[in-house]
Scaffold this motif. Sequence first.
Motif, PDB file in Angstrom:
ATOM      1  N   PHE A   1       5.179  70.298  40.176  1.00 45.64           N
ATOM      2  CA  PHE A   1       4.114  71.192  40.606  1.00 45.64           C
ATOM      3  C   PHE A   1       3.367  71.696  39.380  1.00 45.64           C
ATOM      4  CE2 PHE A   1       7.663  73.963  39.695  1.00 45.64           C
ATOM      5  CZ  PHE A   1       7.087  75.061  39.092  1.00 45.64           C
ATOM      6  N   GLY A   2       2.170  72.183  39.582  1.00 49.57           N
ATOM      7  CA  GLY A   2       1.405  72.734  38.470  1.00 49.57           C
ATOM      8  C   GLY A   2       0.177  73.473  38.953  1.00 49.57           C
ATOM      9  N   GLN A   3      -0.321  74.345  38.099  1.00 48.01           N
ATOM     10  CA  GLN A   3      -1.572  75.047  38.391  1.00 48.01           C
ATOM     11  C   GLN A   3      -2.406  75.111  37.116  1.00 48.01           C
ATOM     12  OE1 GLN A   3      -1.470  79.144  39.931  1.00 48.01           O
ATOM     13  NE2 GLN A   3      -3.145  78.548  41.278  1.00 48.01           N
ATOM     14  N   LEU A   4      -3.673  74.689  37.241  1.00 43.55           N
ATOM     15  CA  LEU A   4      -4.590  74.711  36.103  1.00 43.55           C
ATOM     16  C   LEU A   4      -5.110  76.133  35.937  1.00 43.55           C
ATOM     17  CD1 LEU A   4      -5.930  72.837  34.011  1.00 43.55           C
ATOM     18  CD2 LEU A   4      -7.819  72.563  35.626  1.00 43.55           C
TER      19      LEU A   4
ATOM     20  N   ASP B   1      -6.757  75.540  40.606  1.00 47.80           N
ATOM     21  CA  ASP B   1      -6.245  74.513  41.516  1.00 47.80           C
ATOM     22  C   ASP B   1      -4.734  74.356  41.334  1.00 47.80           C
ATOM     23  OD1 ASP B   1      -8.832  74.128  42.251  1.00 47.80           O
ATOM     24  OD2 ASP B   1      -8.894  71.982  41.824  1.00 47.80           O
ATOM     25  N   PHE B   2      -4.052  74.075  42.455  1.00 49.53           N
ATOM     26  CA  PHE B   2      -2.603  73.884  42.466  1.00 49.53           C
ATOM     27  C   PHE B   2      -2.314  72.492  42.991  1.00 49.53           C
ATOM     28  CE2 PHE B   2       1.464  73.876  44.692  1.00 49.53           C
ATOM     29  CZ  PHE B   2       2.316  74.510  43.800  1.00 49.53           C
ATOM     30  N   MET B   3      -1.285  71.839  42.450  1.00 52.48           N
ATOM     31  CA  MET B   3      -0.897  70.532  42.966  1.00 52.48           C
ATOM     32  C   MET B   3       0.624  70.442  43.036  1.00 52.48           C
ATOM     33  SD  MET B   3       0.667  68.331  40.687  1.00 52.48           S
ATOM     34  CE  MET B   3       1.086  68.462  38.937  1.00 52.48           C
ATOM     35  N   MET B   4       1.093  69.580  43.942  1.00 54.29           N
ATOM     36  CA  MET B   4       2.529  69.330  44.066  1.00 54.29           C
ATOM     37  C   MET B   4       2.731  67.872  44.455  1.00 54.29           C
ATOM     38  SD  MET B   4       5.433  71.223  46.444  1.00 54.29           S
ATOM     39  CE  MET B   4       5.460  72.743  45.489  1.00 54.29           C
ATOM     40  N   MET B   5       3.751  67.218  43.868  1.00 54.45           N
ATOM     41  CA  MET B   5       4.082  65.832  44.174  1.00 54.45           C
ATOM     42  C   MET B   5       5.597  65.701  44.263  1.00 54.45           C
ATOM     43  SD  MET B   5       1.493  63.664  41.678  1.00 54.45           S
ATOM     44  CE  MET B   5       1.983  64.483  40.151  1.00 54.45           C
ATOM     45  N   ALA B   6       6.060  64.895  45.202  1.00 50.32           N
ATOM     46  CA  ALA B   6       7.492  64.651  45.342  1.00 50.32           C
ATOM     47  C   ALA B   6       7.854  63.307  44.735  1.00 50.32           C
ATOM     48  CB  ALA B   6       7.886  64.666  46.824  1.00 50.32           C
TER      49      ALA B   6
ATOM     50  N   PRO C   1       1.403  61.926  48.835  1.00 48.10           N
ATOM     51  CA  PRO C   1       1.571  61.553  47.430  1.00 48.10           C
ATOM     52  C   PRO C   1       1.156  62.674  46.470  1.00 48.10           C
ATOM     53  CG  PRO C   1       0.676  59.709  48.646  1.00 48.10           C
ATOM     54  CD  PRO C   1       0.719  60.867  49.604  1.00 48.10           C
ATOM     55  N   VAL C   2       0.034  63.332  46.757  1.00 43.13           N
ATOM     56  CA  VAL C   2      -0.389  64.497  45.967  1.00 43.13           C
ATOM     57  C   VAL C   2      -0.893  65.565  46.933  1.00 43.13           C
ATOM     58  CG1 VAL C   2      -1.896  65.391  44.164  1.00 43.13           C
ATOM     59  CG2 VAL C   2      -1.106  63.015  44.044  1.00 43.13           C
ATOM     60  N   VAL C   3      -0.301  66.743  46.894  1.00 43.55           N
ATOM     61  CA  VAL C   3      -0.815  67.880  47.649  1.00 43.55           C
ATOM     62  C   VAL C   3      -1.708  68.669  46.700  1.00 43.55           C
ATOM     63  CG1 VAL C   3      -0.273  69.979  48.904  1.00 43.55           C
ATOM     64  CG2 VAL C   3       1.201  67.984  49.149  1.00 43.55           C
ATOM     65  N   HIS C   4      -2.984  68.780  47.027  1.00 47.92           N
ATOM     66  CA  HIS C   4      -3.967  69.436  46.172  1.00 47.92           C
ATOM     67  C   HIS C   4      -4.517  70.657  46.908  1.00 47.92           C
ATOM     68  CE1 HIS C   4      -8.190  69.239  44.148  1.00 47.92           C
ATOM     69  NE2 HIS C   4      -7.452  70.186  43.626  1.00 47.92           N
ATOM     70  N   VAL C   5      -4.292  71.831  46.339  1.00 45.59           N
ATOM     71  CA  VAL C   5      -4.794  73.075  46.925  1.00 45.59           C
ATOM     72  C   VAL C   5      -5.888  73.603  46.006  1.00 45.59           C
ATOM     73  CG1 VAL C   5      -4.215  75.359  47.817  1.00 45.59           C
ATOM     74  CG2 VAL C   5      -2.481  73.544  47.816  1.00 45.59           C
ATOM     75  N   CYS C   6      -7.127  73.598  46.502  1.00 44.75           N
ATOM     76  CA  CYS C   6      -8.270  74.030  45.680  1.00 44.75           C
ATOM     77  C   CYS C   6      -8.232  75.532  45.430  1.00 44.75           C
ATOM     78  CB  CYS C   6      -9.588  73.655  46.357  1.00 44.75           C
ATOM     79  SG  CYS C   6      -9.850  71.869  46.476  1.00 44.75           S
ATOM     80  N   ALA C   7      -8.770  75.944  44.293  1.00 50.06           N
ATOM     81  CA  ALA C   7      -8.724  77.349  43.882  1.00 50.06           C
ATOM     82  C   ALA C   7      -9.379  78.279  44.895  1.00 50.06           C
ATOM     83  CB  ALA C   7      -9.402  77.511  42.519  1.00 50.06           C
ATOM     84  N   ALA C   8     -10.422  77.788  45.575  1.00 52.93           N
ATOM     85  CA  ALA C   8     -11.133  78.633  46.537  1.00 52.93           C
ATOM     86  C   ALA C   8     -10.310  78.898  47.789  1.00 52.93           C
ATOM     87  CB  ALA C   8     -12.454  77.971  46.928  1.00 52.93           C
TER      88      ALA C   8
END
Length: 298
Positions: A36-39, A59-64, A125-132
């Motif tokens: 996981f990570g957040q820019l 933005d936040f992302m998570m990958m398994a 494959p990639v969960v992308h949560v936008c900052a907004a």
Amino acid sequence: MSQVIGLLRPRELTWRLIAVQEPWAIGFPAVDAVVFGQLIEGTCALERGEIRLMLQPGDFMMMACPPEWVLRSGPDVEPIGLKELLADPGALQGGDPATPAARFLAGHFLFADPNAASIASLLSPVVHVCAADVAAQRLGQLLRLLDDEATADRPGRSLALDRLLEVILVETLRHRAGQVDGMRPGLLAGLADPRISRALRRLHMEPSRAWTVAQLAREAGMSRAGFAARFTEIVSISPIGYLSAWRMSLAKAALVSTAREMIDVAELAGYGSVSAFSTAFRRATGLSPTAYRQMAGG
């Protein structure tokens, strides 16, 4: 979702804050963990195989269990390996303080055995949560709490970290569950479908009940044939196949984490006798329940 996360039990958190200056690129290795990570500052591209996402601040992302992947500021930058960067944190700092910088929080965590593989059916494959998105703001708050808890030495630290990881996972999956379009088959897709979710909820409420496809179809308000076809299409497994897999997940967790009598575990898994349960368990895992418990140290 709560039951599944309860079985997964997130644990063994590792994370760090990484600061770099343009131009930069970091190659991350394949890992059997949830990344996981957040820019926090700057922009960059995330590349994983054919997938390419632009990340903005917040933005936040998570990958398994991802294969090798890259974060980069530009297309023509040769990536430095994460291990090499950690050995020399200044490798991507640059010499000009006026150069645009990027900062991001990156980490990973594991799941407790024996049901860690279940996450593959939940995450894309990639969960992308936008900052907004409100979810990204909530995740940012949770990551700050995670950092505060991990760097302090307060009583109950380990328990608090485990629970924060669970909430981060819930927030990520909850966000993904609302994105029905383009969702790959799996449990989340089933929970996002109004009719299939009704059957899934009933099945999870009474996993030991002798469910038939017809009974589950009635819970969903559908015909037997229509329900079976839609369930298989959305969840990627037949209704009875899903029920059997969930029962085995419950049984494995009970064998590993409790000292329950074998007949109790058999009944939990929907079997009226130890012999019938043992046959089904061996077929699913290749081991008898007793051998599985001994192997796991139970």
